[in-house]
Design a protein around this motif. Sequence first.
Motif, PDB file in Angstrom:
ATOM      1  N   PRO A   1     -19.279  -8.652   0.443  1.00  0.00           N
ATOM      2  CA  PRO A   1     -18.487  -8.513   1.682  1.00  0.00           C
ATOM      3  C   PRO A   1     -17.262  -7.618   1.524  1.00  0.00           C
ATOM      4  CG  PRO A   1     -17.918 -10.564   0.605  1.00  0.00           C
ATOM      5  CD  PRO A   1     -18.992  -9.935  -0.248  1.00  0.00           C
ATOM      6  N   PHE A   2     -17.415  -6.517   0.807  1.00  0.00           N
ATOM      7  CA  PHE A   2     -16.255  -5.683   0.492  1.00  0.00           C
ATOM      8  C   PHE A   2     -16.411  -4.249   0.996  1.00  0.00           C
ATOM      9  CE2 PHE A   2     -16.629  -8.741  -3.186  1.00  0.00           C
ATOM     10  CZ  PHE A   2     -15.647  -9.601  -2.729  1.00  0.00           C
ATOM     11  N   GLY A   3     -17.016  -4.101   2.158  1.00  0.00           N
ATOM     12  CA  GLY A   3     -17.252  -2.757   2.681  1.00  0.00           C
ATOM     13  C   GLY A   3     -16.124  -2.209   3.521  1.00  0.00           C
ATOM     14  N   ALA A   4     -15.053  -2.967   3.709  1.00  0.00           N
ATOM     15  CA  ALA A   4     -13.949  -2.500   4.557  1.00  0.00           C
ATOM     16  C   ALA A   4     -12.601  -2.859   3.942  1.00  0.00           C
ATOM     17  CB  ALA A   4     -14.081  -3.093   5.958  1.00  0.00           C
ATOM     18  N   ILE A   5     -12.468  -2.666   2.631  1.00  0.00           N
ATOM     19  CA  ILE A   5     -11.219  -2.963   1.932  1.00  0.00           C
ATOM     20  C   ILE A   5     -10.469  -1.650   1.734  1.00  0.00           C
ATOM     21  CG2 ILE A   5     -10.161  -4.062  -0.072  1.00  0.00           C
ATOM     22  CD1 ILE A   5     -11.905  -5.909   1.643  1.00  0.00           C
ATOM     23  N   HIS A   6      -9.301  -1.546   2.337  1.00  0.00           N
ATOM     24  CA  HIS A   6      -8.553  -0.288   2.326  1.00  0.00           C
ATOM     25  C   HIS A   6      -7.292  -0.389   1.467  1.00  0.00           C
ATOM     26  CE1 HIS A   6     -11.340   0.961   5.376  1.00  0.00           C
ATOM     27  NE2 HIS A   6     -10.980  -0.040   6.175  1.00  0.00           N
ATOM     28  N   ASN A   7      -7.402  -1.109   0.385  1.00  0.00           N
ATOM     29  CA  ASN A   7      -6.282  -1.234  -0.549  1.00  0.00           C
ATOM     30  C   ASN A   7      -6.275  -0.047  -1.510  1.00  0.00           C
ATOM     31  OD1 ASN A   7      -8.620  -1.885  -1.925  1.00  0.00           O
ATOM     32  ND2 ASN A   7      -7.736  -3.577  -3.076  1.00  0.00           N
ATOM     33  N   ARG A   8      -5.368  -0.059  -2.475  1.00  0.00           N
ATOM     34  CA  ARG A   8      -5.355   0.922  -3.554  1.00  0.00           C
ATOM     35  C   ARG A   8      -4.967   0.201  -4.844  1.00  0.00           C
ATOM     36  NH1 ARG A   8      -7.840   3.597  -0.761  1.00  0.00           N
ATOM     37  NH2 ARG A   8      -7.626   5.789  -0.150  1.00  0.00           N
TER      38      ARG A   8
ATOM     39  N   LEU B   1      -7.939   3.654  -6.539  1.00  0.00           N
ATOM     40  CA  LEU B   1      -9.155   3.434  -5.764  1.00  0.00           C
ATOM     41  C   LEU B   1      -9.038   2.153  -4.938  1.00  0.00           C
ATOM     42  CD1 LEU B   1     -11.772   4.101  -8.598  1.00  0.00           C
ATOM     43  CD2 LEU B   1     -11.078   5.718  -6.807  1.00  0.00           C
ATOM     44  N   SER B   2      -9.664   2.145  -3.775  1.00  0.00           N
ATOM     45  CA  SER B   2      -9.829   0.896  -3.048  1.00  0.00           C
ATOM     46  C   SER B   2     -10.962   0.108  -3.702  1.00  0.00           C
ATOM     47  CB  SER B   2     -10.166   1.166  -1.579  1.00  0.00           C
ATOM     48  OG  SER B   2     -11.470   1.709  -1.458  1.00  0.00           O
ATOM     49  N   THR B   3     -11.004  -1.171  -3.417  1.00  0.00           N
ATOM     50  CA  THR B   3     -12.099  -1.992  -3.943  1.00  0.00           C
ATOM     51  C   THR B   3     -13.441  -1.456  -3.449  1.00  0.00           C
ATOM     52  OG1 THR B   3     -10.689  -3.952  -4.068  1.00  0.00           O
ATOM     53  CG2 THR B   3     -13.067  -4.318  -3.993  1.00  0.00           C
ATOM     54  N   THR B   4     -13.487  -1.024  -2.196  1.00  0.00           N
ATOM     55  CA  THR B   4     -14.728  -0.460  -1.650  1.00  0.00           C
ATOM     56  C   THR B   4     -15.135   0.799  -2.408  1.00  0.00           C
ATOM     57  OG1 THR B   4     -14.188  -1.336   0.541  1.00  0.00           O
ATOM     58  CG2 THR B   4     -15.831   0.428   0.445  1.00  0.00           C
TER      59      THR B   4
ATOM     60  N   LEU C   1       0.833  -1.193   0.000  1.00  0.00           N
ATOM     61  CA  LEU C   1       0.000   0.000   0.000  1.00  0.00           C
ATOM     62  C   LEU C   1       0.875   1.254   0.000  1.00  0.00           C
ATOM     63  CD1 LEU C   1      -2.918   1.083   0.163  1.00  0.00           C
ATOM     64  CD2 LEU C   1      -2.667   1.091   2.650  1.00  0.00           C
ATOM     65  N   GLY C   2       0.634   2.134  -0.975  1.00  0.00           N
ATOM     66  CA  GLY C   2       1.400   3.369  -1.073  1.00  0.00           C
ATOM     67  C   GLY C   2       2.689   3.254  -1.862  1.00  0.00           C
ATOM     68  N   VAL C   3       3.053   2.045  -2.263  1.00  0.00           N
ATOM     69  CA  VAL C   3       4.248   1.824  -3.085  1.00  0.00           C
ATOM     70  C   VAL C   3       3.801   1.638  -4.530  1.00  0.00           C
ATOM     71  CG1 VAL C   3       6.234   0.316  -3.503  1.00  0.00           C
ATOM     72  CG2 VAL C   3       5.460   0.766  -1.154  1.00  0.00           C
ATOM     73  N   THR C   4       4.522   2.240  -5.469  1.00  0.00           N
ATOM     74  CA  THR C   4       4.107   2.175  -6.868  1.00  0.00           C
ATOM     75  C   THR C   4       5.149   1.493  -7.733  1.00  0.00           C
ATOM     76  OG1 THR C   4       5.051   4.378  -7.276  1.00  0.00           O
ATOM     77  CG2 THR C   4       2.706   4.274  -6.715  1.00  0.00           C
ATOM     78  N   TYR C   5       4.664   0.830  -8.773  1.00  0.00           N
ATOM     79  CA  TYR C   5       5.548   0.329  -9.812  1.00  0.00           C
ATOM     80  C   TYR C   5       5.962   1.481 -10.717  1.00  0.00           C
ATOM     81  CZ  TYR C   5       4.438  -4.644  -8.981  1.00  0.00           C
ATOM     82  OH  TYR C   5       4.310  -5.909  -8.455  1.00  0.00           O
ATOM     83  N   SER C   6       7.171   1.380 -11.277  1.00  0.00           N
ATOM     84  CA  SER C   6       7.627   2.334 -12.282  1.00  0.00           C
ATOM     85  C   SER C   6       8.199   1.557 -13.464  1.00  0.00           C
ATOM     86  CB  SER C   6       8.702   3.265 -11.703  1.00  0.00           C
ATOM     87  OG  SER C   6       9.956   2.607 -11.634  1.00  0.00           O
ATOM     88  N   PRO C   7       8.358   2.211 -14.622  1.00  0.00           N
ATOM     89  CA  PRO C   7       8.898   1.496 -15.785  1.00  0.00           C
ATOM     90  C   PRO C   7      10.331   1.017 -15.578  1.00  0.00           C
ATOM     91  CG  PRO C   7       7.868   3.578 -16.437  1.00  0.00           C
ATOM     92  CD  PRO C   7       7.969   3.589 -14.942  1.00  0.00           C
ATOM     93  N   GLU C   8      11.047   1.631 -14.642  1.00  0.00           N
ATOM     94  CA  GLU C   8      12.455   1.289 -14.434  1.00  0.00           C
ATOM     95  C   GLU C   8      12.653   0.160 -13.436  1.00  0.00           C
ATOM     96  OE1 GLU C   8      11.336   4.567 -14.427  1.00  0.00           O
ATOM     97  OE2 GLU C   8      11.966   4.705 -16.540  1.00  0.00           O
ATOM     98  N   ASP C   9      11.592  -0.308 -12.789  1.00  0.00           N
ATOM     99  CA  ASP C   9      11.722  -1.396 -11.821  1.00  0.00           C
ATOM    100  C   ASP C   9      12.217  -2.671 -12.487  1.00  0.00           C
ATOM    101  OD1 ASP C   9      10.780   0.203  -9.781  1.00  0.00           O
ATOM    102  OD2 ASP C   9       8.705  -0.495  -9.961  1.00  0.00           O
TER     103      ASP C   9
END
Length: 321
Positions: A196-203, A238-241, A127-135
């Motif tokens: 059952p996806f009312g508390a998913i705090h992903n991105r 966006l989170s799944t919720t 969470l909060g970490v992103t892929y980049s083209p250089e990875d």
Amino acid sequence: MSKTVFLTGATGFVGGATLRCLVARNYTVIAALRNGSQLLQNKFSTINVDSIDGATSWKNGLTGVDVVIHAAARVHVMNDTETDPLAAFRRVNVEGTVNLARQAASAGVRRFIFISSIKVNGESTDLGVTYSPEDTPAPADPYGISKMEAEERLRELAVETGMEVVIIRPVLVYGPGVKANFQSMMRWLDKGIPLPFGAIHNRRSLVALDNLVDLIVTCINHPAAANQTFLVSDGEDLSTTQLLRKIALALGRTARLVPIPAGVLRGVATLLGRKALSNRLCGSLQVDISKTRSLLGWTPPVSADDALKATAQYFQESKKQ
């Protein structure tokens, strides 16, 4: 002067939308179709091929072509029945791609745009970490491995031949006509089924079909795109919720989401043999598109809200047919 574009995958979700955009923008288009496929021909030409692999002949379609957009692929499928899935993916996605690219270079094609996949980067991020083209690539399944290997071979071919190669790695693509899990989510929400996806705090990063196509077409002419790799998304994670609530709003429904903790969902899904699905619904996958923005001066032209409205409208109209 309008460029001549050779497009594969023209009957697919991304390829079909790309074809419509190219025609609307007055490009001269040659669309490659599998034998037996049909398109209503209007303002573009077609050629037919039996299959896409290392032996396919493309000579009837590449004469006078400026740019190839290669959107055809053996796509990621659930419950693959192939005895050797990696070999099947390599046959189409690696050998088929390199064969087309080599023939394109021999025919004098200036630029080759390859629609790859974020699966080259990997399956998920913290969470909060992103892929980049250089990875460093970290594909985890045969589809992602085949896309990575195709990218590597294309870069080698670019050095060898001088043909410019542009690689685009989309995240999950949605839009009018989307199928698979995204369509299932719309169907559940449309029927008012409690989820059952009312508390998913992903991105998760997603990309609207119109945004992806706009980037593809931008890469036809932009000089800075040559020999670059781009990630693409809507620029709004966006989170799944959140996603489910936005889809429900676009459908004119109320999302009936039960707040069950993600850890519980993952545990139940693992017991039911649906771990991969739970990872997509509960896990994060975020991409950094700052290079795409800065190098190309590109901004996603369609907001996620507007794209979801168009997707929902198409879904509702298709139910009437």
